[in-house]
Design a protein around this motif. Structure first.
Motif, PDB file in Angstrom:
ATOM      1  N   ALA A   1      72.813  32.993  53.707  1.00 15.63           N
ATOM      2  CA  ALA A   1      73.057  31.553  53.768  1.00 15.63           C
ATOM      3  C   ALA A   1      72.858  30.966  52.375  1.00 15.63           C
ATOM      4  O   ALA A   1      71.776  31.081  51.796  1.00 15.63           O
TER       5      ALA A   1
ATOM      6  N   MET B   1      72.438  27.704  50.315  1.00 13.21           N
ATOM      7  CA  MET B   1      72.012  26.358  50.701  1.00 13.21           C
ATOM      8  C   MET B   1      71.887  25.424  49.512  1.00 13.21           C
ATOM      9  O   MET B   1      71.338  25.788  48.469  1.00 13.21           O
TER      10      MET B   1
ATOM     11  N   VAL C   1      68.449  33.942  51.898  1.00 16.65           N
ATOM     12  CA  VAL C   1      68.866  32.574  51.602  1.00 16.65           C
ATOM     13  C   VAL C   1      68.999  32.423  50.089  1.00 16.65           C
ATOM     14  O   VAL C   1      68.085  32.776  49.331  1.00 16.65           O
TER      15      VAL C   1
ATOM     16  N   LEU D   1      69.052  29.657  47.492  1.00 13.26           N
ATOM     17  CA  LEU D   1      68.687  28.246  47.408  1.00 13.26           C
ATOM     18  C   LEU D   1      69.006  27.708  46.025  1.00 13.26           C
ATOM     19  O   LEU D   1      68.460  28.160  45.019  1.00 13.26           O
TER      20      LEU D   1
ATOM     21  N   LEU E   1      62.083  25.935  54.271  1.00 17.12           N
ATOM     22  CA  LEU E   1      62.705  27.210  54.640  1.00 17.12           C
ATOM     23  C   LEU E   1      61.673  28.191  55.178  1.00 17.12           C
ATOM     24  O   LEU E   1      61.966  28.983  56.082  1.00 17.12           O
TER      25      LEU E   1
ATOM     26  N   THR F   1      64.745  30.538  59.329  1.00 21.20           N
ATOM     27  CA  THR F   1      64.708  31.091  57.970  1.00 21.20           C
ATOM     28  C   THR F   1      63.339  31.594  57.535  1.00 21.20           C
ATOM     29  O   THR F   1      63.211  32.116  56.424  1.00 21.20           O
TER      30      THR F   1
ATOM     31  N   ILE G   1      64.183  34.861  50.205  1.00 26.16           N
ATOM     32  CA  ILE G   1      64.709  33.681  49.517  1.00 26.16           C
ATOM     33  C   ILE G   1      64.908  33.996  48.044  1.00 26.16           C
ATOM     34  O   ILE G   1      64.012  34.505  47.382  1.00 26.16           O
TER      35      ILE G   1
END
Length: 262
Positions: free
Chosen positions: A155, A157, A210, A212, A229, A235, A240
């Motif tokens: 993902a 983001m 993720v 970010l 998150l 998440t 991350i």
């Protein structure tokens, strides 16, 4: 003790300086002047983390990584490369060779200790999730491993507070970056804008990782989405990776939050 750390460096002064810093944080510290010495220590002491602070003189980094992880009890031991060269190609080479993290010095003691603690905590958690091979045979789980591996879910983001992403040129740049990334990987990549809808509540899937966008965050508000998150059900278990403007971000020591996708 907070844990056992092995420092590998051919220069005695470097080892002493690092040992003082780590010992003051209540770590038990071992020292090795070469890769071979380090492997001998790991075979008996099984440290929680290995910190390689310079080029190994007797072995390549990748070979050292493979031999260390082949030792009993060291399969999940994270290896951190500490370098004085601010070289992106060198960092990527170390990651490809198996480094759990690559840290460029000088770096504040607080940030260094925080990153080492995170790596050790994650390594312990991953180890707890694996049962011993002999136990697998007892319980009948020693069958051949399935060959099917599903693509990972990523993902990408954009956080709610994102002042550096308001310009049209920045948007085009990120669009090109994700397009190239999608074509270079077999993982499933989805972009998600936290400034729209109901935030993370709109996220239907549980991503494995993720990306970010922090960008040129000029103060610590750029890192605020990390807390959200880490607590959101979708998440909190994801790895991350913070994408930060490398050249201009004042939070530069925190620009990479690396993790291995399962």
């Amino acid at each position: 003790m907070s844990g056992d750390i092995l420092i590998v460096d051919s220069i005695t002064t470097n080892r002493i300086v690092l040992k003082v810093k780590l010992s003051s944080a209540f770590y038990s510290v071992f020292q090795a002047s070469s890769a071979q010495d380090a492997l001998a220590i790991c075979a008996t002491e099984m440290p929680d983390l290995v910190l390689v602070t310079s080029e190994l003189t007797d072995m390549g980094f990748g070979a050292f990584h493979d031999q260390l992880h082949a030792l009993p009890g060291c399969r999940k031991t994270p290896i951190v490369a500490l370098t004085s060269e601010d070289d992106a190609q060198l960092r990527m080479r170390r990651f490809r060779e198996g480094a759990a993290d690559v840290i460029t010095s000088p770096i504040s003691d607080t940030v260094l200790l925080a990153r080492l603690r995170t790596l050790m905590r994650n390594a312990h958690r991953d180890t707890d999730q694996w049962i011993k091979p002999e136990a697998a045979e007892v319980f009948g789980f020693a069958d051949a491993r399935a060959t099917f591996l599903r693509p990972g879910r990523i993902a990408a983001m954009t956080p709610r507070a994102h002042p550096a992403r308001d310009s049209k040129s920045a948007g085009v740049s990120w669009h090109r970056f994700y397009k190239e990334l999608s074509s270079a990987t077999t993982h499933q990549l989805e972009r998600y804008d936290m400034r729209r809808g109901r935030g993370l509540k709109d996220l239907q899937t549980h991503p494995d990782a993720v990306l970010l966008e922090i960008g040129r965050a000029r103060d610590e508000h750029g890192l605020a989405p990390l807390a959200e998150l880490r607590t959101a059900p979708q998440t909190r278990d994801a790895k991350i990776i913070a994408l930060m403007d490398y050249a201009k971000a004042p939070l530069r020591p925190l620009r990479w939050i690396w993790g291995h996708m399962m």
